[in-house]
Design an enzyme around this catalytic site. Sequence first.
Site, PDB file in Angstrom:
ATOM      1  N   ARG A 282       0.821  -1.223   0.000  1.00 38.28           N
ATOM      2  CA  ARG A 282       0.000   0.000   0.000  1.00 38.28           C
ATOM      3  C   ARG A 282       0.851   1.268   0.000  1.00 38.28           C
ATOM      4  NH1 ARG A 282      -3.485  -1.700   4.745  1.00 38.28           N
ATOM      5  NH2 ARG A 282      -2.310  -3.635   4.603  1.00 38.28           N
TER       6      ARG A 282
ATOM      7  N   GLU B 280       4.385  -9.476  15.873  1.00 38.89           N
ATOM      8  CA  GLU B 280       3.802 -10.011  17.097  1.00 38.89           C
ATOM      9  C   GLU B 280       4.079 -11.528  17.181  1.00 38.89           C
ATOM     10  OE1 GLU B 280      -0.259  -8.941  17.365  1.00 38.89           O
ATOM     11  OE2 GLU B 280      -0.502  -9.824  19.344  1.00 38.89           O
TER      12      GLU B 280
HETATM   13  P1  AMP Z   1       3.738  -1.679  11.847  1.00 40.29           P
HETATM   14  O1  AMP Z   1       4.992  -2.278  11.289  1.00 40.29           O
HETATM   15  O2  AMP Z   1       3.275  -2.317  13.107  1.00 40.29           O
HETATM   16  O3  AMP Z   1       3.840  -0.166  11.960  1.00 40.29           O
HETATM   17  O4  AMP Z   1       2.568  -2.023  10.814  1.00 40.29           O
HETATM   18  C1  AMP Z   1       2.438  -1.277   9.662  1.00 40.29           C
HETATM   19  C2  AMP Z   1       2.061  -2.125   8.472  1.00 40.29           C
HETATM   20  O5  AMP Z   1       1.033  -3.048   8.761  1.00 40.29           O
HETATM   21  C3  AMP Z   1       1.564  -1.223   7.363  1.00 40.29           C
HETATM   22  O6  AMP Z   1       2.127  -1.666   6.145  1.00 40.29           O
HETATM   23  C4  AMP Z   1       0.055  -1.388   7.386  1.00 40.29           C
HETATM   24  O7  AMP Z   1      -0.438  -1.438   6.090  1.00 40.29           O
HETATM   25  C5  AMP Z   1      -0.208  -2.682   8.148  1.00 40.29           C
HETATM   26  N1  AMP Z   1      -1.190  -2.503   9.256  1.00 40.29           N
HETATM   27  C6  AMP Z   1      -0.924  -2.623  10.579  1.00 40.29           C
HETATM   28  N2  AMP Z   1      -2.009  -2.420  11.330  1.00 40.29           N
HETATM   29  C7  AMP Z   1      -3.019  -2.147  10.467  1.00 40.29           C
HETATM   30  C8  AMP Z   1      -4.417  -1.810  10.631  1.00 40.29           C
HETATM   31  N3  AMP Z   1      -5.003  -1.726  11.837  1.00 40.29           N
HETATM   32  N4  AMP Z   1      -5.145  -1.565   9.513  1.00 40.29           N
HETATM   33  C9  AMP Z   1      -4.556  -1.645   8.296  1.00 40.29           C
HETATM   34  N5  AMP Z   1      -3.269  -1.953   8.078  1.00 40.29           N
HETATM   35  C10 AMP Z   1      -2.494  -2.207   9.138  1.00 40.29           C
END
Ligand code: AMP
Length: 174
Positions: free
Chosen positions: A61, A98
Amino acid sequence: MSIQDIKNSIRNIPDFPKKGIQFKDITTALKNAKVLREILETCAEHYKNQKVDYVVGIESRGFIFGTALAYLLNCGFVPVRKPGKLPAKAISQEYELEYGINRVEMHADALTKGDKVLIVDDLLATGGTAKAAADLVHKLNAEIVGFAFVIELNELQGRNALSAIADVYSVVQY
Ligand code: AMP
């Protein structure tokens, strides 16, 4: 257009892809021409004076917003991809999820010393993915001027890890 209009265009899907996750679905925002333009123009406005050489967009995305943002900033685009997708010699960075470990890759010749880079993804949660992308950029001795996201989930405090590296900008926060 207000921030609330942008928020209203993002669909929330409870318990996707698993129970307890509030999934922020950007497809409904992408469909709306005015919202799409507003998101991209506010990001571009924030970084237009930073002399960005490349937007680094995170699969998948981050590609949607990253390429359009690169166009507006009049700079090039570099993809950060999931493992095994890049055809030429690549560098790799692991990061913790996680449950388990994930990996992202970038072409080894995608950036060089001193290049000024803006890292882009759709959403900031824990910041693990963006930090891994930042590690790839640093491995190639390029410089990070900022991180841009459409959505930031405040509760997960991803900003803390990233703001030590560079400026963090998000269009809407939850
Ligand atoms: P993080 O590495 O934890 O910051 O997760 C970010 C990545 O996971 C991004 O590429 C987001 O597209 C996806 N992501 C994580 N949580 C969500 C959520 N609640 N809704 C949509 N996409 C998410």
